[in-house]
Design an enzyme around this catalytic site. Structure first.
Site, PDB file in Angstrom:
ATOM      1  N   ASP A  17      -8.444  -2.244   3.915  1.00  0.00           N
ATOM      2  CA  ASP A  17      -8.548  -1.231   4.969  1.00  0.00           C
ATOM      3  C   ASP A  17      -8.347   0.182   4.440  1.00  0.00           C
ATOM      4  O   ASP A  17      -8.737   1.149   5.099  1.00  0.00           O
ATOM      5  CB  ASP A  17      -7.486  -1.489   6.041  1.00  0.00           C
ATOM      6  N   THR A  39       0.878  -1.158   0.000  1.00  0.00           N
ATOM      7  CA  THR A  39       0.000   0.000   0.000  1.00  0.00           C
ATOM      8  C   THR A  39       0.919   1.212   0.000  1.00  0.00           C
ATOM      9  O   THR A  39       2.086   1.085   0.340  1.00  0.00           O
ATOM     10  CB  THR A  39      -0.878   0.006   1.274  1.00  0.00           C
ATOM     11  N   VAL A  59     -12.767  -5.886   0.049  1.00  0.00           N
ATOM     12  CA  VAL A  59     -12.544  -4.520   0.528  1.00  0.00           C
ATOM     13  C   VAL A  59     -11.334  -4.508   1.451  1.00  0.00           C
ATOM     14  O   VAL A  59     -11.268  -5.272   2.415  1.00  0.00           O
ATOM     15  CB  VAL A  59     -13.788  -3.980   1.258  1.00  0.00           C
ATOM     16  N   THR A 103      -0.413   0.352   6.371  1.00  0.00           N
ATOM     17  CA  THR A 103      -0.158  -0.651   5.349  1.00  0.00           C
ATOM     18  C   THR A 103      -0.059  -2.004   6.026  1.00  0.00           C
ATOM     19  O   THR A 103       0.123  -2.080   7.240  1.00  0.00           O
ATOM     20  CB  THR A 103       1.126  -0.332   4.555  1.00  0.00           C
ATOM     21  N   VAL A 107      -1.700  -6.191   6.178  1.00  0.00           N
ATOM     22  CA  VAL A 107      -2.836  -7.045   5.858  1.00  0.00           C
ATOM     23  C   VAL A 107      -4.113  -6.301   6.253  1.00  0.00           C
ATOM     24  O   VAL A 107      -4.351  -6.036   7.433  1.00  0.00           O
ATOM     25  CB  VAL A 107      -2.741  -8.397   6.584  1.00  0.00           C
ATOM     26  N   GLY A 108      -4.932  -5.976   5.250  1.00  0.00           N
ATOM     27  CA  GLY A 108      -6.101  -5.137   5.500  1.00  0.00           C
ATOM     28  C   GLY A 108      -7.047  -5.681   6.540  1.00  0.00           C
ATOM     29  O   GLY A 108      -7.572  -4.933   7.373  1.00  0.00           O
TER      30      GLY A 108
END
Length: 280
Positions: free
Chosen positions: A186, A155, A184, A204, A206-207
């Site tokens: 984060d 990210t 979706v 950034t 793991v969402g």
């Protein structure tokens, strides 16, 4: 005036020193350009400008060069939050655009400020954002060989404190690669991107872990309640250990504290306070 950025984790090229050096150089240049821009612009304008530069660099998993979902499509998410007005805007899983952070910027003046999928794309087209295919040859090759199943922690983001003491945060992602279509992340939620008059945070990692920890909003809330930025971040990261949460953050407080941390090695970042600093 202070600025800090991140470019996700280095997991995709942990042993590739050439790629590491390229990311160090790219982040150093982008944070320097962003800091120079900040001298004559607001924090809000600066985080959009800086994240767009990150989106335009195919070294990072956002905008150009984003990772490909399991159905062969790229879907981008980005968010923007103005610490002065405490307004949040974002796009989720928008296709065929170049700079989703700029679409989020356009949405900031609307009542409906977070759009997803086809609605986000229609809004983009209506506001002059033309068709753009963000898939690079490298990402296509990775997709075809399924190499980027291992490369799922990328990210980009930026937090800025301007000359008037205002904060803003912006975050953009191309997803984790091979996810279920329309998953979706984060990045376009307050778990991954949050700012108020006391602090700004971009995340950034793991969402799903970042959402489970409500990370950005939690850290900013703790700073609002009197914690230093370091104390708020460290306490929140300690709480991630309950489920081995994988995350990294960059942040700035209204007091001028600039901080970054991660739960696993290692996030790539750069900052410009008095001097330029880049991850090593």
């Amino acid at each position: 005036m202070k600025l800090i950025i991140h470019g996700g984790f280095f997991s995709e090229s942990a042993t590739n020193q050439e790629t590491k050096k390229a990311k160090q150089d790219a982040l150093a240049l982008i944070v320097t350009l962003g800091h120079e821009y900040l001298k004559t612009h607001t924090a809000l304008e600066t985080v959009v400008y800086t994240v767009a530069l990150l989106e335009d660099n195919e070294l990072f998993n956002a905008g150009i060069g984003s990772q490909i979902q399991s159905d062969g499509k790229v879907r981008l998410s980005a968010a923007l939050m103005d610490g002065k007005t405490e307004k949040f805007s974002g796009v989720i899983n928008v296709e065929d655009v170049k700079n989703p952070i700029q679409i989020a910027q356009n949405l900031l003046t609307y009542d409906d400020r977070v759009l997803s999928g086809a609605g986000a794309q229609q809004f983009a087209r209506a506001n002059g954002f033309e068709y753009f295919n963000p898939i690079t040859l490298q990402r296509q090759s990775e997709y075809e060989t399924k190499l980027n199943q291992k490369n799922n922690k990328g990210t980009v983001g930026c937090v800025a404190l301007d000359a008037d003491g205002n904060l803003a945060a912006a975050t953009s992602t191309g997803g984790k690669g091979f996810e279920i279509p329309c998953r979706v992340s984060d990045s376009a939620t307050v778990a991954g991107n949050y700012a108020n008059q006391y602090a700004g945070i971009s995340c950034t990692g793991v969402g799903e872990d970042i959402v489970s920890g409500a990370l950005a909003a939690k850290i900013v809330t703790r700073v609002t309640d009197g914690f230093s930025l370091k104390e708020a971040s460290d306490k929140s990261f300690t709480e991630l250990k309950a489920f081995d949460g994988f995350a990294g953050i960059v942040g700035i407080s209204a007091a001028g504290e600039v901080y970054h941390c991660d739960s696993h090695p290692y996030m790539v970042w750069a900052s410009f306070d008095v001097n330029l600093q880049v991850f090593s």
